[in-house]
Design an enzyme around this catalytic site. Structure first.
Site, PDB file in Angstrom:
ATOM      1  NE  ARG A 145      -3.605  52.891  44.071  1.00  0.00           N
ATOM      2  CZ  ARG A 145      -4.444  53.251  45.237  1.00  0.00           C
ATOM      3  NH1 ARG A 145      -5.428  54.204  44.995  1.00  0.00           N
ATOM      4  NH2 ARG A 145      -4.747  52.580  46.024  1.00  0.00           N
ATOM      5  CE  LYS A 185       2.235  46.108  46.474  1.00  0.00           C
ATOM      6  NZ  LYS A 185       2.100  47.576  46.769  1.00  0.00           N
ATOM      7  NE  ARG A 224       2.906  50.654  41.900  1.00  0.00           N
ATOM      8  CZ  ARG A 224       2.852  50.771  43.120  1.00  0.00           C
ATOM      9  NH1 ARG A 224       3.943  50.735  43.765  1.00  0.00           N
ATOM     10  NH2 ARG A 224       1.543  50.851  43.707  1.00  0.00           N
ATOM     11  NE  ARG A 244      -5.537  51.389  51.086  1.00  0.00           N
ATOM     12  CZ  ARG A 244      -4.562  50.974  50.421  1.00  0.00           C
ATOM     13  NH1 ARG A 244      -3.760  50.106  50.492  1.00  0.00           N
ATOM     14  NH2 ARG A 244      -4.177  51.480  49.104  1.00  0.00           N
ATOM     15  NE  ARG A 262      -2.591  55.007  49.822  1.00  0.00           N
ATOM     16  CZ  ARG A 262      -2.006  53.982  49.262  1.00  0.00           C
ATOM     17  NH1 ARG A 262      -1.380  53.003  50.221  1.00  0.00           N
ATOM     18  NH2 ARG A 262      -1.846  54.010  48.084  1.00  0.00           N
TER      19      ARG A 262
HETATM   20  P1  AMP Z   1       1.567  52.101  47.019  1.00  0.00           P
HETATM   21  O1  AMP Z   1       1.515  52.841  48.319  1.00  0.00           O
HETATM   22  O2  AMP Z   1       2.595  51.120  46.694  1.00  0.00           O
HETATM   23  O3  AMP Z   1       0.166  51.727  46.662  1.00  0.00           O
HETATM   24  O4  AMP Z   1       1.960  53.457  45.961  1.00  0.00           O
HETATM   25  C1  AMP Z   1       1.119  54.625  45.852  1.00  0.00           C
HETATM   26  C2  AMP Z   1       1.322  55.444  44.465  1.00  0.00           C
HETATM   27  O5  AMP Z   1       2.793  55.781  44.558  1.00  0.00           O
HETATM   28  C3  AMP Z   1       1.098  54.609  43.271  1.00  0.00           C
HETATM   29  O6  AMP Z   1      -0.077  54.652  42.925  1.00  0.00           O
HETATM   30  C4  AMP Z   1       2.104  55.309  42.342  1.00  0.00           C
HETATM   31  O7  AMP Z   1       1.316  56.474  41.811  1.00  0.00           O
HETATM   32  C5  AMP Z   1       3.329  55.750  43.099  1.00  0.00           C
HETATM   33  N1  AMP Z   1       4.241  54.761  43.262  1.00  0.00           N
HETATM   34  C6  AMP Z   1       4.517  53.720  44.196  1.00  0.00           C
HETATM   35  N2  AMP Z   1       5.462  52.927  43.730  1.00  0.00           N
HETATM   36  C7  AMP Z   1       5.795  53.254  42.758  1.00  0.00           C
HETATM   37  C8  AMP Z   1       6.834  52.628  41.638  1.00  0.00           C
HETATM   38  N3  AMP Z   1       7.807  51.860  41.662  1.00  0.00           N
HETATM   39  N4  AMP Z   1       6.852  53.326  40.204  1.00  0.00           N
HETATM   40  C9  AMP Z   1       5.865  54.264  39.899  1.00  0.00           C
HETATM   41  N5  AMP Z   1       4.870  54.830  40.933  1.00  0.00           N
HETATM   42  C10 AMP Z   1       5.234  54.395  41.937  1.00  0.00           C
END
Ligand code: AMP
Length: 188
Positions: free
Chosen positions: A144, A17, A92, A131, A133
């Site tokens: 996750r 995404k 989320r 990936r 990261r």
């Molecule tokens: P992402 O890049 O979307 O996979 O987000 C990486 C990490 O950021 C997640 O595993 C969470 O720890 C944190 N995170 C991102 N978006 C949110 C959200 N809307 N609410 C809470 N934690 C978030």
């Protein structure tokens, strides 16, 4: 009539995404608002937000709402959001989704599309392992995905009940996914 396009991008970690949201934002020339990116940048820059969020992100847990909700509010009030926006990684949780509804109402804004990128779990794990990261360790990936199942998957029902959810097959070549998304967002 407002011509704003508001896109809410849902999908499990590893669904692609982030990549697709960035491409779509570029082609629609609207901002790509990724909470994960904002948090990662804050962590790299060691800002107050970054220091508070780091442990959660590293463990694959959700960052507490008090760190994020104000940030989303400020971001959607920025002038570049007037033409539209793509939210990637937010909401989320169902609580974040209802916060967003209230916020958009307050801003006299609304979302136009809710997109979900569907990818089988086995493919997600494979992709995340490749990936590399910083939060892509085996343990964090497992956490996750579990957090996604427990807290984020209910967001699909939230929008599904409103009849605004579009499922896109994310398990196909990148360009085919982009084409499918574009067809939904810019019909005809
Ligand atoms: P992402 O890049 O979307 O996979 O987000 C990486 C990490 O950021 C997640 O595993 C969470 O720890 C944190 N995170 C991102 N978006 C949110 C959200 N809307 N609410 C809470 N934690 C978030």
């Amino acid at each position: 009539m407002s011509k704003r396009i508001g896109v809410i991008f849902l999908g499990p970690p590893g669904s692609g995404k982030g990549t697709q949201a960035a491409k779509l934002a570029e082609s629609l020339t609207i901002p790509h608002i990724s909470t994960g990116e904002i948090l990662r940048q804050a962590i790299t820059e060691k800002t107050e937000l970054g220091q508070q969020a780091q442990a959660y992100v590293e463990k694959g847990e959700l960052v507490p709402d008090e760190l994020l909700l104000g940030l989303i509010q400020e971001r959607l009030k920025q002038p570049d959001s007037a033409k539209g926006w793509i939210l990637d990684g937010f909401p989320r949780t169902v609580a974040q989704a209802s916060f967003l509804d209230a916020l958009l109402e307050e801003l006299a804004d609304s979302y136009t599309f809710v997109l979900n990128l569907a990818v089988p779990d086995t493919v997600l794990i494979e992709r995340l392992m490749q990936r590399g990261r910083q939060d892509d360790t085996q343990e964090t990936i497992a956490r996750r995905l579990q957090v996604y199942i427990d807290q984020t998957a209910p967001v699909l029902d939230y929008y599904g009940q409103k009849g605004t959810l579009n499922h896109i097959d994310g398990n196909q070549p990148l360009d085919a996914v982009t084409a499918a998304l574009t067809a939904v967002v810019t019909p005809g």
